[in-house]
Motif scaffolding. Structure first.
Motif, PDB file in Angstrom:
ATOM      1  N   THR A   1       0.820  -1.213   0.000  1.00 55.55           N
ATOM      2  CA  THR A   1       0.000   0.000   0.000  1.00 55.55           C
ATOM      3  C   THR A   1       0.854   1.263   0.000  1.00 55.55           C
ATOM      4  OG1 THR A   1      -0.179  -0.082   2.430  1.00 55.55           O
ATOM      5  CG2 THR A   1      -1.946  -1.111   1.146  1.00 55.55           C
ATOM      6  N   GLY A   2       2.095   1.146  -0.436  1.00 52.22           N
ATOM      7  CA  GLY A   2       2.947   2.313  -0.581  1.00 52.22           C
ATOM      8  C   GLY A   2       2.653   3.053  -1.870  1.00 52.22           C
ATOM      9  N   PRO A   3       3.269   4.196  -2.090  1.00 53.28           N
ATOM     10  CA  PRO A   3       2.979   5.001  -3.283  1.00 53.28           C
ATOM     11  C   PRO A   3       3.309   4.321  -4.602  1.00 53.28           C
ATOM     12  CG  PRO A   3       4.120   6.311  -1.614  1.00 53.28           C
ATOM     13  CD  PRO A   3       4.189   4.880  -1.166  1.00 53.28           C
ATOM     14  N   ALA A   4       4.352   3.491  -4.632  1.00 50.81           N
ATOM     15  CA  ALA A   4       4.854   2.979  -5.909  1.00 50.81           C
ATOM     16  C   ALA A   4       4.199   1.694  -6.372  1.00 50.81           C
ATOM     17  CB  ALA A   4       6.368   2.775  -5.817  1.00 50.81           C
ATOM     18  N   CYS A   5       3.874   0.795  -5.465  1.00 48.30           N
ATOM     19  CA  CYS A   5       3.534  -0.578  -5.843  1.00 48.30           C
ATOM     20  C   CYS A   5       2.160  -1.019  -5.355  1.00 48.30           C
ATOM     21  CB  CYS A   5       4.605  -1.535  -5.323  1.00 48.30           C
ATOM     22  SG  CYS A   5       6.265  -1.185  -5.945  1.00 48.30           S
ATOM     23  N   ASN A   6       1.196  -0.129  -5.328  1.00 53.01           N
ATOM     24  CA  ASN A   6      -0.149  -0.493  -4.875  1.00 53.01           C
ATOM     25  C   ASN A   6      -1.024  -0.876  -6.061  1.00 53.01           C
ATOM     26  OD1 ASN A   6      -1.778   2.066  -5.748  1.00 53.01           O
ATOM     27  ND2 ASN A   6       0.038   2.861  -4.702  1.00 53.01           N
ATOM     28  N   ALA A   7      -2.056  -1.672  -5.783  1.00 55.22           N
ATOM     29  CA  ALA A   7      -2.952  -2.163  -6.832  1.00 55.22           C
ATOM     30  C   ALA A   7      -3.813  -1.057  -7.409  1.00 55.22           C
ATOM     31  CB  ALA A   7      -3.834  -3.274  -6.266  1.00 55.22           C
ATOM     32  N   VAL A   8      -4.091  -0.005  -6.632  1.00 57.26           N
ATOM     33  CA  VAL A   8      -4.916   1.108  -7.123  1.00 57.26           C
ATOM     34  C   VAL A   8      -4.258   1.756  -8.334  1.00 57.26           C
ATOM     35  CG1 VAL A   8      -5.813   3.387  -6.549  1.00 57.26           C
ATOM     36  CG2 VAL A   8      -5.974   1.534  -4.881  1.00 57.26           C
ATOM     37  N   GLY A   9      -2.974   2.093  -8.191  1.00 55.86           N
ATOM     38  CA  GLY A   9      -2.263   2.698  -9.309  1.00 55.86           C
ATOM     39  C   GLY A   9      -2.082   1.739 -10.465  1.00 55.86           C
ATOM     40  N   MET A  10      -1.811   0.457 -10.171  1.00 53.69           N
ATOM     41  CA  MET A  10      -1.602  -0.529 -11.226  1.00 53.69           C
ATOM     42  C   MET A  10      -2.843  -0.672 -12.101  1.00 53.69           C
ATOM     43  SD  MET A  10      -0.971  -4.644 -10.947  1.00 53.69           S
ATOM     44  CE  MET A  10      -2.697  -4.855 -10.462  1.00 53.69           C
ATOM     45  N   ILE A  11      -4.010  -0.773 -11.479  1.00 57.66           N
ATOM     46  CA  ILE A  11      -5.251  -0.931 -12.241  1.00 57.66           C
ATOM     47  C   ILE A  11      -5.506   0.281 -13.126  1.00 57.66           C
ATOM     48  CG2 ILE A  11      -7.760  -1.051 -11.992  1.00 57.66           C
ATOM     49  CD1 ILE A  11      -7.302  -2.875  -9.569  1.00 57.66           C
ATOM     50  N   ASP A  12      -5.259   1.475 -12.596  1.00 57.54           N
ATOM     51  CA  ASP A  12      -5.456   2.684 -13.405  1.00 57.54           C
ATOM     52  C   ASP A  12      -4.481   2.732 -14.575  1.00 57.54           C
ATOM     53  OD1 ASP A  12      -7.521   3.598 -11.849  1.00 57.54           O
ATOM     54  OD2 ASP A  12      -6.248   4.828 -10.561  1.00 57.54           O
ATOM     55  N   ARG A  13      -3.238   2.327 -14.350  1.00 56.33           N
ATOM     56  CA  ARG A  13      -2.259   2.336 -15.441  1.00 56.33           C
ATOM     57  C   ARG A  13      -2.636   1.353 -16.535  1.00 56.33           C
ATOM     58  NH1 ARG A  13       1.265   2.567 -10.933  1.00 56.33           N
ATOM     59  NH2 ARG A  13       1.665   0.311 -11.072  1.00 56.33           N
ATOM     60  N   LYS A  14      -3.156   0.204 -16.148  1.00 59.79           N
ATOM     61  CA  LYS A  14      -3.494  -0.826 -17.134  1.00 59.79           C
ATOM     62  C   LYS A  14      -4.785  -0.513 -17.881  1.00 59.79           C
ATOM     63  CE  LYS A  14      -1.081  -4.796 -15.112  1.00 59.79           C
ATOM     64  NZ  LYS A  14      -0.241  -4.985 -16.311  1.00 59.79           N
ATOM     65  N   ILE A  15      -5.787   0.009 -17.175  1.00 56.87           N
ATOM     66  CA  ILE A  15      -7.100   0.236 -17.800  1.00 56.87           C
ATOM     67  C   ILE A  15      -7.198   1.615 -18.429  1.00 56.87           C
ATOM     68  CG2 ILE A  15      -9.582   0.372 -17.383  1.00 56.87           C
ATOM     69  CD1 ILE A  15      -9.272  -1.723 -15.224  1.00 56.87           C
ATOM     70  N   LEU A  16      -6.836   2.657 -17.691  1.00 55.25           N
ATOM     71  CA  LEU A  16      -6.958   4.023 -18.192  1.00 55.25           C
ATOM     72  C   LEU A  16      -5.755   4.438 -19.030  1.00 55.25           C
ATOM     73  CD1 LEU A  16      -8.341   5.780 -14.965  1.00 55.25           C
ATOM     74  CD2 LEU A  16      -9.644   4.921 -16.920  1.00 55.25           C
ATOM     75  N   GLY A  17      -4.588   3.912 -18.687  1.00 56.40           N
ATOM     76  CA  GLY A  17      -3.354   4.338 -19.347  1.00 56.40           C
ATOM     77  C   GLY A  17      -2.666   5.413 -18.532  1.00 56.40           C
ATOM     78  N   ILE A  18      -1.365   5.280 -18.360  1.00 62.00           N
ATOM     79  CA  ILE A  18      -0.654   6.202 -17.480  1.00 62.00           C
ATOM     80  C   ILE A  18      -0.709   7.638 -17.991  1.00 62.00           C
ATOM     81  CG2 ILE A  18       1.598   5.945 -18.585  1.00 62.00           C
ATOM     82  CD1 ILE A  18       2.792   5.901 -15.714  1.00 62.00           C
ATOM     83  N   GLN A  19      -0.863   7.826 -19.306  1.00 57.12           N
ATOM     84  CA  GLN A  19      -0.917   9.168 -19.860  1.00 57.12           C
ATOM     85  C   GLN A  19      -2.231   9.879 -19.539  1.00 57.12           C
ATOM     86  OE1 GLN A  19      -1.148   6.394 -21.499  1.00 57.12           O
ATOM     87  NE2 GLN A  19      -2.584   6.519 -23.223  1.00 57.12           N
TER      88      GLN A  19
END
Length: 427
Positions: free
Chosen positions: A231-249
């Motif tokens: 649950t840290g800033p870099a490796c949490n599932a919240v950010g991962m899901i957004d990067r994969k579905i929405l795209g990091i851009q």
């Protein structure tokens, strides 16, 4: 063409009578009749709090959003809005003549609100200081505050329209029975969120900075993860899901964790990065992302239950007693979860954060309700009541940068010759 009825898409900010010009008058009459002026005051107080933390957060970082774990004054704003959405929804949907028609209206309102959020927060107005306008579809931000409220409102509305029983409410137990499927939905959403947050494997990932196809000479950063349940800033599932579905851009470009000690020498304020700053400090992260919005829906459903208590219990003491019990239980549960390691975190919208902020919203509602509707002290809260009645316009002007755009966007020959310069403000 007639002016768009924006009030129809914002239940928690404005009512939905037939004529826009008479909405405030009707609302005041109905609220006074039903002893619900406190809802307008609560809404106005939340808008005032939003303006305070937006304008003063940079000067007083202590009240600005927590850089990661923890809870500050600013972190209560979003849950308070979602909570009041639920409360208002419980009142507006208490008598439905046709579920199909109600579903159509709720769907259209949610879509309009989502579209309004993309228009205002997706990039159309950005770069206030240098007055850059326009949307690059390749980089537009899909999620945001209004989009999150639209999602939470839609799910809560569908629950209220289709999942409530026909039982007569005569006690707290019968109230729970009538709306038992609402609580089942909340339980399922919470379970799904916890399973994904703590069970998803987060692999290594990379990003470029500056972000976007138009970036000149971008630098590639690699972020090492390979963990599960972080649950840290870099490796949490919240950010991962957004990067994969929405795209990091398409994520928010100014991540809240860039104010942490690892990323800013001025923490908890923004500032230059330390020489040994980790690689993820400049990576985009959306605080209103997909997975975190799941718990935002739960906050809205909690508020919906508070609205049910208003509808089915007419005595002040019954309402206040039930509100206090539920609010105290939520705050206690949230603090206990934080103590055992499930940290309060607004960016991830953790379960503990959901409980504490929803409980705090309930406690605040009790205080306002007792002062305004029970004791009748309306003079002291008149300003907040007025702000609650005009909350949508205030939100658009203050929070969506419309007012700064107006003040800086019109100039004579040179951008520096704008309205602010004319009245002696700015350089």
């Amino acid at each position: 063409m007639p002016t768009p009825k924006l009030h129809e898409i914002f239940y928690f900010l404005l009512p939905t009578p037939t004529q826009f010009q008479t909405q405030n008058m009707h609302r005041k009459k109905n609220n006074v009749k039903n002893g619900l002026v406190s809802l307008d005051v609560f809404r106005g107080l939340t808008v005032a709090l939003m303006i305070l933390v937006d304008d003063a957060g940079g000067l007083l970082p202590a009240i600005n959003h927590s850089p990661w774990n923890g809870l500050t004054l600013a972190d209560f704003v979003m849950p308070f809005f979602l909570f009041i959405v639920g409360v208002s929804l419980g009142l507006t949907c208490k008598n439905l003549s046709c579920r199909t028609v109600a579903t159509k209206k709720a769907t259209l309102r949610a879509l309009k609100l989502f579209a309004l959020g993309i228009f205002l927060q997706g990039g159309y107005f950005h770069g206030i200081n240098n007055l850059k306008y326009g949307v690059d579809i390749a980089e537009i931000r899909w999620m945001g505050i209004l989009q999150r409220i639209a999602i939470a409102y839609f799910v809560a509305a569908m629950c209220e329209i289709w999942l409530k029983g026909d039982d007569h409410v005569s006690s707290e137990l019968s109230l729970l029975k009538k709306y038992q499927f609402h609580w089942i939905v909340a339980l399922v959403l919470t379970t799904v969120y916890l399973l994904l947050l703590y069970g998803s494997y987060v692999p290594d990932w990379q990003y470029q900075y500056p972000v976007g196809p138009s970036s000149s000479s971008p630098k590639i950063f690699n972020v090492t993860c390979g963990v599960r349940g972080n649950t840290g800033p870099a490796c949490n599932a919240v950010g991962m899901i957004d990067r994969k579905i929405l795209g990091i851009q398409h994520l928010y470009r100014k991540p809240i964790y860039s104010r942490t000690k690892q990323c800013s020498i001025n923490s908890p304020d923004y500032g230059p990065m330390p020489l040994d700053a980790p690689s993820w400090c400049q990576a985009p992260f959306d605080p209103e992302g997909l997975l975190s919005s799941v718990m935002a829906i739960v906050t809205c459903l909690v508020g919906l239950h508070y609205g049910h208590l208003i509808v089915h219990f007419k005595d002040h003491r019954d309402r206040i007693f039930n509100w206090i019990i539920l609010s105290s239980g939520l705050v206690g549960l949230g603090l206990a979860l934080d103590f055992v390691g499930m940290h309060l975190n607004k960016a991830l919208y953790t379960f503990s954060y959901t409980c504490v902020t929803a409980g705090a919203a309930g406690i605040l509602l009790v205080g306002i309700y007792f002062m305004v509707d029970v004791r009748g002290y309306r003079r002291t809260t008149f300003v907040f009541e007025w702000m609650g009645l005009h909350a949508l316009m205030i939100y658009i002007l203050a929070a969506c940068n419309i007012l700064p755009v107006i003040l800086q966007g019109f100039y004579w020959k040179q951008p520096e010759n704008n309205i602010l310069r004319l009245i002696g403000i700015g350089k």
